[in-house]
Design a protein around this motif. Structure first.
Motif, PDB file in Angstrom:
ATOM      1  N   TYR A 198      -2.189   3.233  -1.467  1.00 21.56           N
ATOM      2  CA  TYR A 198      -1.610   2.043  -2.096  1.00 21.56           C
ATOM      3  C   TYR A 198      -0.152   2.294  -2.469  1.00 21.56           C
ATOM      4  CZ  TYR A 198      -0.842  -1.621  -5.591  1.00 21.56           C
ATOM      5  OH  TYR A 198      -0.325  -2.686  -6.310  1.00 21.56           O
ATOM      6  N   ALA A 199       0.125   3.479  -3.024  1.00 19.53           N
ATOM      7  CA  ALA A 199       1.487   3.818  -3.441  1.00 19.53           C
ATOM      8  C   ALA A 199       2.436   3.850  -2.247  1.00 19.53           C
ATOM      9  CB  ALA A 199       1.493   5.173  -4.155  1.00 19.53           C
ATOM     10  N   LEU A 200       1.971   4.376  -1.116  1.00 19.56           N
ATOM     11  CA  LEU A 200       2.830   4.446   0.071  1.00 19.56           C
ATOM     12  C   LEU A 200       3.077   3.064   0.668  1.00 19.56           C
ATOM     13  CD1 LEU A 200       1.533   7.690   1.833  1.00 19.56           C
ATOM     14  CD2 LEU A 200       3.703   7.354   0.635  1.00 19.56           C
ATOM     15  N   VAL A 201       2.092   2.179   0.584  1.00 22.36           N
ATOM     16  CA  VAL A 201       2.320   0.796   1.040  1.00 22.36           C
ATOM     17  C   VAL A 201       3.366   0.124   0.162  1.00 22.36           C
ATOM     18  CG1 VAL A 201       1.286  -1.473   1.427  1.00 22.36           C
ATOM     19  CG2 VAL A 201      -0.002   0.584   1.995  1.00 22.36           C
ATOM     20  N   ARG A 202       3.253   0.316  -1.163  1.00 17.05           N
ATOM     21  CA  ARG A 202       4.247  -0.246  -2.072  1.00 17.05           C
ATOM     22  C   ARG A 202       5.620   0.376  -1.835  1.00 17.05           C
ATOM     23  NH1 ARG A 202       2.206  -3.804  -5.968  1.00 17.05           N
ATOM     24  NH2 ARG A 202       4.448  -4.215  -6.126  1.00 17.05           N
TER      25      ARG A 202
ATOM     26  N   LEU B  77       6.342   7.146  -5.934  1.00 22.26           N
ATOM     27  CA  LEU B  77       6.569   5.721  -6.202  1.00 22.26           C
ATOM     28  C   LEU B  77       6.982   5.488  -7.651  1.00 22.26           C
ATOM     29  CD1 LEU B  77       6.407   2.762  -5.272  1.00 22.26           C
ATOM     30  CD2 LEU B  77       3.999   2.764  -5.994  1.00 22.26           C
ATOM     31  N   ILE B  78       6.346   6.172  -8.588  1.00 22.82           N
ATOM     32  CA  ILE B  78       6.680   5.996 -10.004  1.00 22.82           C
ATOM     33  C   ILE B  78       8.138   6.389 -10.262  1.00 22.82           C
ATOM     34  CG2 ILE B  78       6.228   6.868 -12.337  1.00 22.82           C
ATOM     35  CD1 ILE B  78       3.270   7.078 -11.554  1.00 22.82           C
ATOM     36  N   LEU B  79       8.546   7.528  -9.715  1.00 25.69           N
ATOM     37  CA  LEU B  79       9.931   7.964  -9.874  1.00 25.69           C
ATOM     38  C   LEU B  79      10.898   6.936  -9.313  1.00 25.69           C
ATOM     39  CD1 LEU B  79      10.087  11.788  -9.050  1.00 25.69           C
ATOM     40  CD2 LEU B  79      10.534  10.672 -11.243  1.00 25.69           C
TER      41      LEU B  79
ATOM     42  N   GLU C  85      -2.873  14.989  -3.819  1.00 23.33           N
ATOM     43  CA  GLU C  85      -3.002  13.570  -3.481  1.00 23.33           C
ATOM     44  C   GLU C  85      -2.288  12.669  -4.485  1.00 23.33           C
ATOM     45  OE1 GLU C  85      -7.120  12.694  -2.836  1.00 23.33           O
ATOM     46  OE2 GLU C  85      -7.081  13.488  -0.794  1.00 23.33           O
ATOM     47  N   SER C  86      -1.838  13.233  -5.603  1.00 29.04           N
ATOM     48  CA  SER C  86      -1.062  12.458  -6.579  1.00 29.04           C
ATOM     49  C   SER C  86       0.408  12.356  -6.196  1.00 29.04           C
ATOM     50  CB  SER C  86      -1.168  13.107  -7.969  1.00 29.04           C
ATOM     51  OG  SER C  86      -2.490  13.116  -8.433  1.00 29.04           O
TER      52      SER C  86
END
Length: 271
Positions: free
Chosen positions: A23-27, A264-266, A257-258
């Protein structure tokens, strides 16, 4: 503490954590290519990953009934079923052309799991192939699917990011293969099995350098992207260097995996 550990194990074993990474990589793709309508592809990828990964992990158990189904597995089966319904819901929100791409990677997942030909092993057990199939599927779902859904042409910029994304996933899988070296079937011919742990770390380090270098050729370039990418490469490098067969499963299944989520958070914090 026992309850918290069981909860964490369920979170990991049910593939929620790896789905969050997808999900993070899609975002991330949505950010890089300024895609506003990113939620449907992101949620499709999230729930689809839960279904796909659980199918891959528990397929043999479900079909052959070799082991008694524990309560945790029943809960995972229920979660997978609900995720399947959610995947179907978001699938119908995708553009027609995107649905074709989604079905293509569904077939790849099935090929990875099921033996399509008599007396043949599935792709998961093809010597040396596993890492490439997994990396390709991640690139397809996290990059090409949202890009095509947004109607963005597959030009040099998209292909550049695709190479970067493939390299990143490849390196992260290398860490998993180092951790799993003692338990992996020798016939899998993983990278550490073929060239050893130290050479695997060298290969991974070179790939991370190439990943960083390719970033300077991207059109979209700012402080947030540069800083987050530097942090990502440093973090992946450290996890790679400290990886060995004695590390616990949480080293790879949770912390490694985190990394996409952390990336994305950064990026969002410094944008």
């Amino acid at each position: 503490m026992t309850f918290l550990k069981r909860l964490l194990d369920f979170y990991i074993n049910s593939s929620i954590h790896v789905s969050l990474a997808v999900y993070a990589l899609v975002r991330m793709t949505g950010y890089l290519f300024s895609i506003d309508a990113i939620e449907a592809p992101a949620m499709f990828a999230f729930f689809g990953t839960i279904v796909g990964y659980n199918f891959v992990k528990y397929d043999a158990l479900a079909r052959r009934h070799k082991l008694q189904i524990r309560t945790e597995l029943k809960l995972i089966a229920a979660l997978s079923f609900l995720s399947f319904l959610a995947t179907g819901y978001f699938f119908f929100q995708l553009e027609h052309r995107t649905k074709i791409i989604a079905l293509t990677f569904l077939i790849l997942t099935m090929l990875y799991t099921l033996p399509f030909f008599p007396n043949r092993k599935n792709a998961r057990n093809w010597a040396g192939v596993k890492i490439y199939i997994v990396a390709l599927c991640w690139v397809g779902v996290t990059l090409f699917l949202p890009v095509i859904n947004a109607g963005i042409p597959i030009g040099s910029e998209v292909l550049l990011v695709a190479v970067q994304r493939f390299i990143l996933i490849f390196v992260l899988i290398l860490i998993f293969e180092i951790i799993d070296l003692q338990v992996d079937d020798p016939n899998l011919k993983t990278v550490p099995q073929q060239i050893g742990v130290e050479k695997t770390k060298i290969v991974g380090s070179i790939l991370l350098f190439v990943f960083m270098l390719l970033g300077f050729f991207q059109i979209e370039f700012n402080f947030a992207i540069l800083f987050s990418r530097l942090a990502l490469v440093l973090l992946a490098f450290l996890f790679l260097m400290f990886a060995d067969e004695r590390k616990s499963k949480y080293y790879s299944s949770f912390w490694v995996e985190s990394i996409p989520v952390f990336w994305l958070i950064l990026l969002l914090v410094f944008s």
